[in-house]
Design a protein around this motif. Structure first.
Motif, PDB file in Angstrom:
ATOM      1  N   SER A 272       0.809  -1.222   0.000  1.00 17.69           N
ATOM      2  CA  SER A 272       0.000   0.000   0.000  1.00 17.69           C
ATOM      3  C   SER A 272       0.842   1.273   0.000  1.00 17.69           C
ATOM      4  CB  SER A 272      -0.948   0.007   1.199  1.00 17.69           C
ATOM      5  OG  SER A 272      -0.220   0.031   2.402  1.00 17.69           O
ATOM      6  N   ALA A 273       2.098   1.191   0.420  1.00 13.12           N
ATOM      7  CA  ALA A 273       2.915   2.394   0.560  1.00 13.12           C
ATOM      8  C   ALA A 273       3.812   2.689  -0.642  1.00 13.12           C
ATOM      9  CB  ALA A 273       3.793   2.279   1.812  1.00 13.12           C
ATOM     10  N   TYR A 274       4.108   1.702  -1.455  1.00 11.72           N
ATOM     11  CA  TYR A 274       5.079   1.874  -2.530  1.00 11.72           C
ATOM     12  C   TYR A 274       4.493   1.507  -3.883  1.00 11.72           C
ATOM     13  CZ  TYR A 274       8.685   2.176   1.069  1.00 11.72           C
ATOM     14  OH  TYR A 274       9.445   2.565   2.136  1.00 11.72           O
TER      15      TYR A 274
ATOM     16  N   GLY B  84       2.955 -11.399  -7.381  1.00 16.60           N
ATOM     17  CA  GLY B  84       2.610 -10.703  -8.610  1.00 16.60           C
ATOM     18  C   GLY B  84       3.426  -9.456  -8.892  1.00 16.60           C
ATOM     19  N   TRP B  85       4.389  -9.135  -8.039  1.00 16.96           N
ATOM     20  CA  TRP B  85       5.247  -7.997  -8.309  1.00 16.96           C
ATOM     21  C   TRP B  85       6.185  -8.359  -9.463  1.00 16.96           C
ATOM     22  CZ3 TRP B  85       7.225  -5.321  -3.224  1.00 16.96           C
ATOM     23  CH2 TRP B  85       6.121  -4.977  -2.416  1.00 16.96           C
ATOM     24  N   THR B  86       6.799  -7.327 -10.066  1.00 17.85           N
ATOM     25  CA  THR B  86       7.751  -7.574 -11.145  1.00 17.85           C
ATOM     26  C   THR B  86       9.109  -7.008 -10.757  1.00 17.85           C
ATOM     27  OG1 THR B  86       7.030  -5.545 -12.252  1.00 17.85           O
ATOM     28  CG2 THR B  86       6.011  -7.605 -12.973  1.00 17.85           C
TER      29      THR B  86
ATOM     30  N   LYS C 143      -0.495  -3.432  -7.495  1.00 14.78           N
ATOM     31  CA  LYS C 143      -1.562  -2.910  -6.648  1.00 14.78           C
ATOM     32  C   LYS C 143      -2.781  -3.815  -6.740  1.00 14.78           C
ATOM     33  CE  LYS C 143       0.473   0.810  -5.172  1.00 14.78           C
ATOM     34  NZ  LYS C 143       0.804   0.988  -3.787  1.00 14.78           N
ATOM     35  N   PRO C 144      -3.492  -3.969  -5.622  1.00 14.41           N
ATOM     36  CA  PRO C 144      -4.700  -4.787  -5.674  1.00 14.41           C
ATOM     37  C   PRO C 144      -5.739  -4.143  -6.583  1.00 14.41           C
ATOM     38  CG  PRO C 144      -4.407  -3.802  -3.492  1.00 14.41           C
ATOM     39  CD  PRO C 144      -3.222  -3.419  -4.318  1.00 14.41           C
ATOM     40  N   LYS C 145      -6.503  -4.989  -7.245  1.00 18.29           N
ATOM     41  CA  LYS C 145      -7.531  -4.472  -8.140  1.00 18.29           C
ATOM     42  C   LYS C 145      -8.597  -3.743  -7.336  1.00 18.29           C
ATOM     43  CE  LYS C 145      -6.864  -7.872 -11.723  1.00 18.29           C
ATOM     44  NZ  LYS C 145      -7.458  -8.844 -12.600  1.00 18.29           N
ATOM     45  N   MET C 146      -8.990  -2.626  -7.887  1.00 20.42           N
ATOM     46  CA  MET C 146     -10.038  -1.849  -7.235  1.00 20.42           C
ATOM     47  C   MET C 146     -11.381  -2.499  -7.538  1.00 20.42           C
ATOM     48  SD  MET C 146      -8.293   0.459  -5.756  1.00 20.42           S
ATOM     49  CE  MET C 146      -9.493   1.646  -5.230  1.00 20.42           C
TER      50      MET C 146
END
Length: 197
Positions: free
Chosen positions: A128-130, A157-159, A171-174
């Protein structure tokens, strides 16, 4: 002294209720005037508060424990070390305190569960912060080696940009906003029109 409710909470892995169970049992025993301090599982009690993220209660419990008991129980001191690191927001220190002690069979599952929850919590904070963060910083915050932190982040799921050793956060899907039914909008418009005229 019957400590079976505490043993039951440990064996059923009801760690979120452990601190309350210990608090209630301690009050019951103390209200009967029974000398309990030598037999009391202070390490389990303290870890219960740490697991519940109730650092104030953990700190007050630590202060109430007689010095002789603190000095004679290394696992209790190791448990408090985790609490101290949490208190001072020493993120890597929390993991160092966990790995730096050979936990007894009675509490090893509790400490492992806390460590897993804490890792997830720290990862959610990073998420949430980066938008991008260095591999070294992720490793620091998660108390892992750079390779393990990279693998953990990639699994989420980061790259990774391997040339700069920077991770891009996924980021999580809205959640899509709920669409307003046109018929409801028409009724609302008619209602407001009626009120104005």
């Amino acid at each position: 002294m019957d400590l079976s409710p505490i043993q039951s909470a440990l064996s059923s892995k009801s760690y979120s209720t452990l601190a309350d169970t210990c608090d209630e049992l301690m009050l019951q025993v103390a209200s009967r005037g029974i000398a309990y301090q030598e037999e009391w599982p202070f390490d389990v009690h303290l870890l219960g508060h740490v697991f519940a993220n109730d650092l104030n209660s953990a700190r007050y419990l630590w202060k109430s424990i007689p010095q002789g008991i603190k000095e004679s129980r290394p696992e209790l001191v190791a448990s408090w070390k985790i609490g101290q690191c949490l208190w001072t927001r020493d993120y890597a220190g929390v993991f160092d305190a966990i790995r730096g002690f050979e936990w007894s069979p009675e509490v090893v599952d509790l400490v492992t569960a806390f460590s897993e929850n804490y890792t997830k919590k720290m990862f959610q904070l990073l998420n949430s912060a980066y938008s991008t963060i260095s591999v070294g910083d992720v490793a620091h915050f998660l108390g892992m080696t750079e390779d393990n932190a990279t693998n953990y982040a990639l699994q989420q799921g980061w790259t990774l940009d391997s040339s700069s050793k920077m991770l891009t956060v996924k980021k999580p899907k809205m959640v899509a906003e709920q669409k307003l039914d046109p018929s409801k909008l028409q009724r609302l418009t008619e209602y407001v029109f009626h009120l104005e005229h």
